[in-house]
Design an enzyme around this catalytic site. Structure first.
Site, PDB file in Angstrom:
ATOM      1  CG  ASP A   1      -0.890   4.617   5.080  1.00 39.86           C
ATOM      2  OD1 ASP A   1      -1.403   3.730   4.579  1.00 39.86           O
ATOM      3  OD2 ASP A   1       0.407   4.490   5.479  1.00 39.86           O
ATOM      4  CD  GLU A   2      -1.781   1.766   8.184  1.00 44.06           C
ATOM      5  OE1 GLU A   2      -2.663   1.155   8.551  1.00 44.06           O
ATOM      6  OE2 GLU A   2      -0.630   1.222   8.110  1.00 44.06           O
TER       7      GLU A   2
ATOM      8  CD  GLN B   1      -2.584  -4.628   8.544  1.00 42.03           C
ATOM      9  OE1 GLN B   1      -1.381  -4.410   9.094  1.00 42.03           O
ATOM     10  NE2 GLN B   1      -2.847  -4.618   7.445  1.00 42.03           N
TER      11      GLN B   1
ATOM     12  NE  ARG C   1       2.956  -6.266  11.055  1.00 40.09           N
ATOM     13  CZ  ARG C   1       2.539  -5.489  10.116  1.00 40.09           C
ATOM     14  NH1 ARG C   1       3.235  -4.496   9.418  1.00 40.09           N
ATOM     15  NH2 ARG C   1       1.349  -5.901   9.561  1.00 40.09           N
TER      16      ARG C   1
ATOM     17  CE  LYS D   1      -0.827  -0.034   5.016  1.00 31.34           C
ATOM     18  NZ  LYS D   1       0.078   1.137   5.364  1.00 31.34           N
ATOM     19  CB  THR D   2       4.001   2.166   1.845  1.00 37.41           C
ATOM     20  OG1 THR D   2       3.652   1.974   3.001  1.00 37.41           O
ATOM     21  CG2 THR D   2       4.941   3.435   1.607  1.00 37.41           C
TER      22      THR D   2
END
Length: 734
Positions: free
Chosen positions: A218-219, A249, A598, A34-35
């Site tokens: 974002d997020e 998340q 992660r 996504k980044t």
């Protein structure tokens, strides 16, 4: 500018990047890029003729914003786009439009320790015991009230857990009054004041909407009520709101984040296209299988698959230990195994835990095993006494009405200005409605103050005014002048506190770095704003060569080749507090999901049969989140024969022994002779040394404790270890 911003994108990533006008929701699973999508979308917009200054990308960490800027530089995208956190944007807008927001231009931002100082004063006036009403919990309740946009005059009847009805409203109102008198805002105020400003000032809202024609968030799942309003209001005139996120998340509900914001996006923007990024480029299929099985038990989510693009690896392991000390030694052994058997650098491994208190026993085990580590807790550096002193002086230069900063440093270092007289001045200023700095400059009206005290006070005021004349100069120069002119440097030298002196030098170096950045035009106020908004994740140093220890919350946004999550037990994850007051147990499951995803190649989880809680050993059981989970190799670790013994391997059915290298910390190592008791040690503070496994470093401190001598070594890799000289295998280099 390079035109290859579509190269290497998947079909769905490309669809998101090429979207032009109107709203869009990108449901981005962990490790789905996504980044990359946000960065490439900015490049695409600029290539279509959108001026970089018309693009605003909002993130939740400075680290994420810097990663986006780095990607854009690599694509040769012209500078000018605003990429920052919500809090940074709000601080910037409130500074720019301070008058319209009803604020002084020189307002300061209070961190949590400053907030606690103010709150302690408020509670002391009300005879409230901080043990009965912990300030951190009270501040959290005040923050939640603020983020619902509830003003103090609307809160008198509000109740909070552990506080009688109406008391939280009274504390909130008094706390806000103290902040206003000090020209100070806390973190929540930055959001609340900005949301209120945009909601009430249509002309400004329209102007900013024209300034930021394309808004990317974002997020999005972590936005709270204020952040939601800010994003919606900025996009109100054009609806060019592009958001990425993942309901699975969402882990910050305890501080006001509302998962409903992302779940209701289609309702807010009917007909908005939705792109699902389901391909995972980070983790092996085995890791994703466990993560997917875990999260499917939640109900508040949007359905998506996790599709691995990496080849198969080894199943995640679940280790069972007797207690937390065996667990810690086992974690150290597992890290050694990753390093020695699989060639994974220590810097590519991490240990996660639910609460910070769980790190101590892990540190002891890693020190014993001579494994370098870093605790990822960025706020820690700025909470050190000497650094807080420097910050307090600098904030006082920008805003002399900053009462918390003034009280901290008016007699530090000691200059004969006693607490009792300072308290008298403070009471006089509050009762007379005069700010404290104005009173210090002209204290003649305060009764019962000696001539000697007035002389000392005059010297202090003159020193601060002299330093204030430097405002407008480079920040590093101001900081250096504060360090020397105030006497802090001489005081630390007299104490022979070399660690503190080095911390101040590091602080001044950070100011020097700031002076070289684009934002340096904001001067000292900009630097103070930047340091106030640092988060734990910002302190993660890639390439340090050290194992990273951090909470599951801090791990958000990071990735490691090998991850171990300790303490996966009922009452820890899910935390016992998640069952109180209607708190969200599903969020605890999401938190474990974040930790699991992660891991790139290797994943281990652990739990104990007993854990010490407040000094008492209590029975512990496996987290209900993992009971019945498939795809886990379950390992019993009673340390028979100084190693692990696998009793059951549910996914494979086979029994095996953990490699010998994972038992490294129980092997007898050749020990060097203990240092001579007569002080004839070949080691000394400041000396360069080499460790055969960790590399070179410098001794920061040497202490003797009975028959043992210990050293604190700062290694060049970034790791800082306390080592027993009798076992450390250190070689002096000078």
């Amino acid at each position: 500018m390079s035109e290859d911003f579509l190269t290497g994108l998947t079909e769905r990533q490309r669809a998101a990047v090429l979207h032009m006008e109107g709203p869009m929701l990108v449901l981005a699973g962990p490790g789905s890029g996504k980044t990359r999508v946000i960065s490439h979308r900015v490049a695409q917009l600029v290539s279509r003729g959108v001026p970089p200054g018309g693009i605003l990308a909002l993130t939740f960490t400075n680290k994420a914003a810097e990663e986006m800027r780095t990607r854009l530089r690599a694509m040769a995208v012209p500078r000018g786009a605003t990429m920052c956190t919500f809090h940074s944007l709000c601080a910037r807008l409130l500074r720019e439009f301070a008058g319209r927001a009803g604020l002084p231009e020189n307002f300061v931002i209070y961190d949590q320790s400053d907030q606690k100082s103010v709150l302690n004063e408020v509670m002391k006036e009300r005879n409230l015991d901080p043990k009965e009403f912990p300030p951190v919990k009270v501040l959290r309740e005040i923050g939640l009230i603020k983020n619902e946009m509830t003003a103090p005059d609307k809160a008198p009847g509000l109740a909070a857990p552990g506080l009688k009805e109406g008391l939280i409203g009274d504390i909130y109102a008094a706390y806000e009054k103290r902040l206003a008198a000090a020209n100070a805002l806390d973190f929540d105020d930055l959001l609340v004041r900005t949301a209120r400003l945009l909601g009430n000032d249509r002309e400004l809202r329209d102007r900013l909407g024209r300034r930021y024609r394309f808004i990317l968030v974002d997020e999005y799942q972590d936005t709270n009520a204020c952040q939601y309003r800010i994003a919606r209001d900025l996009a109100r005139g054009h609806n060019n709101l592009f958001v990425t996120g993942d309901p699975d998340q969402s882990i910050y509900g305890w501080r006001g984040a509302d998962i409903g914001n992302i779940l209701a996006f289609e309702k807010d923007f009917p007909g908005a296209p939705i792109v699902r990024l389901e391909e995972n480029f980070r983790s092996t299929p085995e890791v994703l299988r466990l993560a997917d099985e875990l999260i499917r038990a939640n109900t508040r989510r949007k359905e998506k698959r996790l599709v691995a693009r990496k080849p198969g690896g080894t199943p995640p392991r679940l280790y069972r230990f007797a207690d937390e000390r065996e667990e810690a030694r086992g974690a150290a052994a597992w890290i050694n195994g990753m390093h020695k058997d699989h060639g994974i650098d220590y810097g590519r491994t991490a240990i996660f835990y639910r609460t910070n208190a769980m790190s101590r026993v892990l540190e002891e085990a890693l020190i014993q095993a001579a494994i370098p580590y870093q605790i990822v807790k960025g706020l820690e550096f700025f909470q050190r006494r000497e650094v807080k002193d420097m910050l307090a002086y600098l904030r006082l230069l920008v805003n002399p009405a900053d009462e918390a900063s003034l009280l901290r440093i008016i007699n530090r270092p000691a200059r004969g200005i006693g607490d009792a007289t300072v308290r008298k001045l403070l009471d006089h200023s509050r009762s007379g409605g005069m700010d404290i700095w104005s009173l210090l400059k002209d204290p003649d009206g305060v009764p019962d103050i000696s001539a000697a005290f007035l002389a000392r006070l005059e010297r202090f005021v003159g020193m601060i005014e002299e330093l204030r004349n430097r405002l407008g100069q480079p920040v590093a120069g101001i900081a250096r002048a504060v360090y020397t002119r105030t006497g802090l440097k001489d005081a630390l030298a007299d104490e022979k506190n070399t660690d503190a002196m080095e911390n101040v030098e590091e602080f001044i170096h950070s100011a020097l770095q700031f002076d070289g950045e684009e934002t340096a035009s904001d001067g000292l106020a900009g630097y103070l704003r930047q340091t106030a908004l640092i988060s734990d994740a910002d302190s993660y140093r890639e390439g340090s060569g050290a194992v990273s220890l951090m909470t599951l919350h801090t791990a958000k946004g990071l990735e490691f080749a090998a991850v171990m999550i300790v303490g996966v037990e009922d009452g820890i994850i899910p935390h016992s507090r998640s069952f109180e007051g209607g708190r969200d147990v599903e969020e605890e499951r999401r938190l474990l999901f974040v930790g699991i995803t992660r891991a790139e190649r290797f994943l281990a989880l652990s739990h104990t049969q007993a854990r010490t809680v407040y000094g008492t050993s209590k029975p512990a059981t496996l987290s209900p989140f993992l009971r019945g989970a498939t795809g886990l190799e379950i390992v019993h670790a009673p340390f028979l024969n100084k190693g692990f013994e696998v009793r059951e391997a549910r996914s494979s059915g086979r029994e095996e022994r953990v490699p010998a290298s994972q038992r490294a910390i129980w092997r007898e190592e050749p020990r060097s002779a203990p240092p001579p008791a007569d002080g004839g040690s070949p080691f000394r503070p400041g000396q360069r040394v080499r460790h055969p496994a960790i590399g070179t470093g410098r001794i920061k401190k040497l202490t003797a404790d009975g028959t043992k001598s210990r050293v604190v070594v700062q290694f060049d890799s970034g790791a800082r270890l306390v080592m027993d000289l009798g076992q450390a295998r250190l070689e002096p280099l000078d």
